[in-house]
Scaffold this motif. Sequence first.
Motif, PDB file in Angstrom:
ATOM      1  N   ASN A  13       0.830  -1.199   0.000  1.00  0.00           N
ATOM      2  CA  ASN A  13       0.000   0.000   0.000  1.00  0.00           C
ATOM      3  C   ASN A  13       0.869   1.257   0.000  1.00  0.00           C
ATOM      4  OD1 ASN A  13      -2.463  -1.418   0.102  1.00  0.00           O
ATOM      5  ND2 ASN A  13      -2.256  -1.675   2.321  1.00  0.00           N
ATOM      6  N   GLN A  38       2.884 -11.342  -6.080  1.00  0.00           N
ATOM      7  CA  GLN A  38       2.177 -10.336  -5.294  1.00  0.00           C
ATOM      8  C   GLN A  38       2.366  -8.934  -5.872  1.00  0.00           C
ATOM      9  OE1 GLN A  38       2.661 -10.645  -0.947  1.00  0.00           O
ATOM     10  NE2 GLN A  38       3.642 -12.629  -1.280  1.00  0.00           N
ATOM     11  N   ASP A  41       0.569  -8.407  -9.348  1.00  0.00           N
ATOM     12  CA  ASP A  41      -0.880  -8.223  -9.206  1.00  0.00           C
ATOM     13  C   ASP A  41      -1.206  -6.817  -8.703  1.00  0.00           C
ATOM     14  OD1 ASP A  41      -1.668 -10.698 -10.136  1.00  0.00           O
ATOM     15  OD2 ASP A  41      -1.762 -11.625  -8.146  1.00  0.00           O
ATOM     16  N   LYS A  42      -0.404  -6.333  -7.768  1.00  0.00           N
ATOM     17  CA  LYS A  42      -0.613  -4.977  -7.242  1.00  0.00           C
ATOM     18  C   LYS A  42      -0.396  -3.940  -8.335  1.00  0.00           C
ATOM     19  CE  LYS A  42      -1.035  -1.580  -4.261  1.00  0.00           C
ATOM     20  NZ  LYS A  42      -2.351  -1.214  -3.690  1.00  0.00           N
ATOM     21  N   TYR A  44      -0.616  -4.358 -11.617  1.00  0.00           N
ATOM     22  CA  TYR A  44      -1.682  -4.470 -12.619  1.00  0.00           C
ATOM     23  C   TYR A  44      -2.962  -3.797 -12.108  1.00  0.00           C
ATOM     24  CZ  TYR A  44      -4.656  -6.513 -16.224  1.00  0.00           C
ATOM     25  OH  TYR A  44      -5.525  -6.690 -17.275  1.00  0.00           O
ATOM     26  N   SER A  45      -3.293  -4.054 -10.851  1.00  0.00           N
ATOM     27  CA  SER A  45      -4.488  -3.452 -10.259  1.00  0.00           C
ATOM     28  C   SER A  45      -4.387  -1.934 -10.225  1.00  0.00           C
ATOM     29  CB  SER A  45      -4.693  -4.006  -8.839  1.00  0.00           C
ATOM     30  OG  SER A  45      -5.760  -3.359  -8.188  1.00  0.00           O
ATOM     31  N   GLU A  46      -3.199  -1.441  -9.865  1.00  0.00           N
ATOM     32  CA  GLU A  46      -2.976   0.005  -9.778  1.00  0.00           C
ATOM     33  C   GLU A  46      -3.125   0.664 -11.140  1.00  0.00           C
ATOM     34  OE1 GLU A  46      -1.562   3.059  -6.866  1.00  0.00           O
ATOM     35  OE2 GLU A  46      -2.536   1.118  -6.769  1.00  0.00           O
ATOM     36  N   ASN A  48      -4.641  -0.535 -13.801  1.00  0.00           N
ATOM     37  CA  ASN A  48      -6.023  -0.674 -14.265  1.00  0.00           C
ATOM     38  C   ASN A  48      -6.914   0.404 -13.654  1.00  0.00           C
ATOM     39  OD1 ASN A  48      -7.881  -2.167 -15.899  1.00  0.00           O
ATOM     40  ND2 ASN A  48      -8.766  -3.020 -14.027  1.00  0.00           N
ATOM     41  N   HIS A  49      -6.647   0.719 -12.393  1.00  0.00           N
ATOM     42  CA  HIS A  49      -7.378   1.789 -11.712  1.00  0.00           C
ATOM     43  C   HIS A  49      -7.098   3.134 -12.367  1.00  0.00           C
ATOM     44  CE1 HIS A  49      -9.252   4.124  -8.557  1.00  0.00           C
ATOM     45  NE2 HIS A  49      -8.100   4.718  -8.273  1.00  0.00           N
ATOM     46  N   SER A  52      -8.862   3.355 -15.736  1.00  0.00           N
ATOM     47  CA  SER A  52     -10.303   3.592 -15.588  1.00  0.00           C
ATOM     48  C   SER A  52     -10.581   5.066 -15.328  1.00  0.00           C
ATOM     49  CB  SER A  52     -10.872   2.742 -14.451  1.00  0.00           C
ATOM     50  OG  SER A  52     -10.741   1.364 -14.736  1.00  0.00           O
ATOM     51  N   SER A  80       3.768  -5.919 -15.916  1.00  0.00           N
ATOM     52  CA  SER A  80       3.256  -6.627 -14.737  1.00  0.00           C
ATOM     53  C   SER A  80       2.881  -8.064 -15.076  1.00  0.00           C
ATOM     54  CB  SER A  80       2.043  -5.890 -14.153  1.00  0.00           C
ATOM     55  OG  SER A  80       0.992  -5.805 -15.099  1.00  0.00           O
ATOM     56  N   LYS A 103      -2.946 -11.946 -21.460  1.00  0.00           N
ATOM     57  CA  LYS A 103      -3.284 -10.596 -20.988  1.00  0.00           C
ATOM     58  C   LYS A 103      -2.344  -9.529 -21.550  1.00  0.00           C
ATOM     59  CE  LYS A 103      -5.530 -11.901 -16.635  1.00  0.00           C
ATOM     60  NZ  LYS A 103      -5.519 -11.765 -15.151  1.00  0.00           N
TER      61      LYS A 103
END
Length: 275
Positions: A13, A38, A41-42, A44-46, A48-49, A52, A80, A103
């Motif tokens: 975080n 780990q 994934d973090k 990629y999520s970041e 992607n956010h 968006s 990622s 992906k």
Amino acid sequence: MTEGWIILELDLNGINADSLVQMLKASFTLENWDGILQIADKLYSEINHFYSINQRESTDGQKESDFGLKRSIVYYFGFSMCLKGIALEKMGRYEEARECISKYEELGWINDMDAGGWAEVEYYSEIARANRYVIDLNEGNTEVLPDYLVFLRHNYEELLPGMTHILESAIKHEYNVDEVLIEFKEQIESMEEYYETKRNIRYYLDFIYLKAKYYSLNGNIYDAINILSYAMASSVKFKDDTGFRKSAALFEKLRNQTTPEQLDKYLGLMEQILV
């Protein structure tokens, strides 16, 4: 549990995207495959956010935020999942690795790309093709080797990683790649200084170690030991503990088959380390 690592949930975080990229690179150097899963994934999520948010801003006619990123959004999506796929491949989780490849093999769906973004799309498309060959080779499908060699001949920067993958497959599935080593010998040696960079040192030392292991398994003990001596000296030079441990362990396994000169050279290197 992955050997040599205690799996802990990382607290990621508040770490920005470019720092996560550096953490992925460091984890790759240390062969910390669980950590890569780990962190990837973090990241990629970041990203992607962020993407968006950009799409909402574009729809509303607002100026898109750059979030302080050093590279295009395409790079982070691709990097990622590419690193996650490599980690899964190293762990033998081939189907999951193929899912990661899907992906990043076609990132053309990303909107509002500039020329740099499209270049990243093309790059990851090529890398995806190569990494599919790697998984096939790891599964023992040697029929793809000629196609993979064609890829390496046309993608010079991928030659060293490619040779490590080929050696890993040859060792695992016990087939001969002497002709491949001969074909690329001069090219690899001519670019030794390029490989001896922070970006490439992990592949470079892995290649040396795997070449020695391949020779030892095929009865060429003398050359294997000489290569291991070079691998250990290089690992000391570049402060690469991972490469040193593997090479030293293999040397000890072959120690009873060394010549007096080879053993003296090895003991001399150990003395240097103790100084």
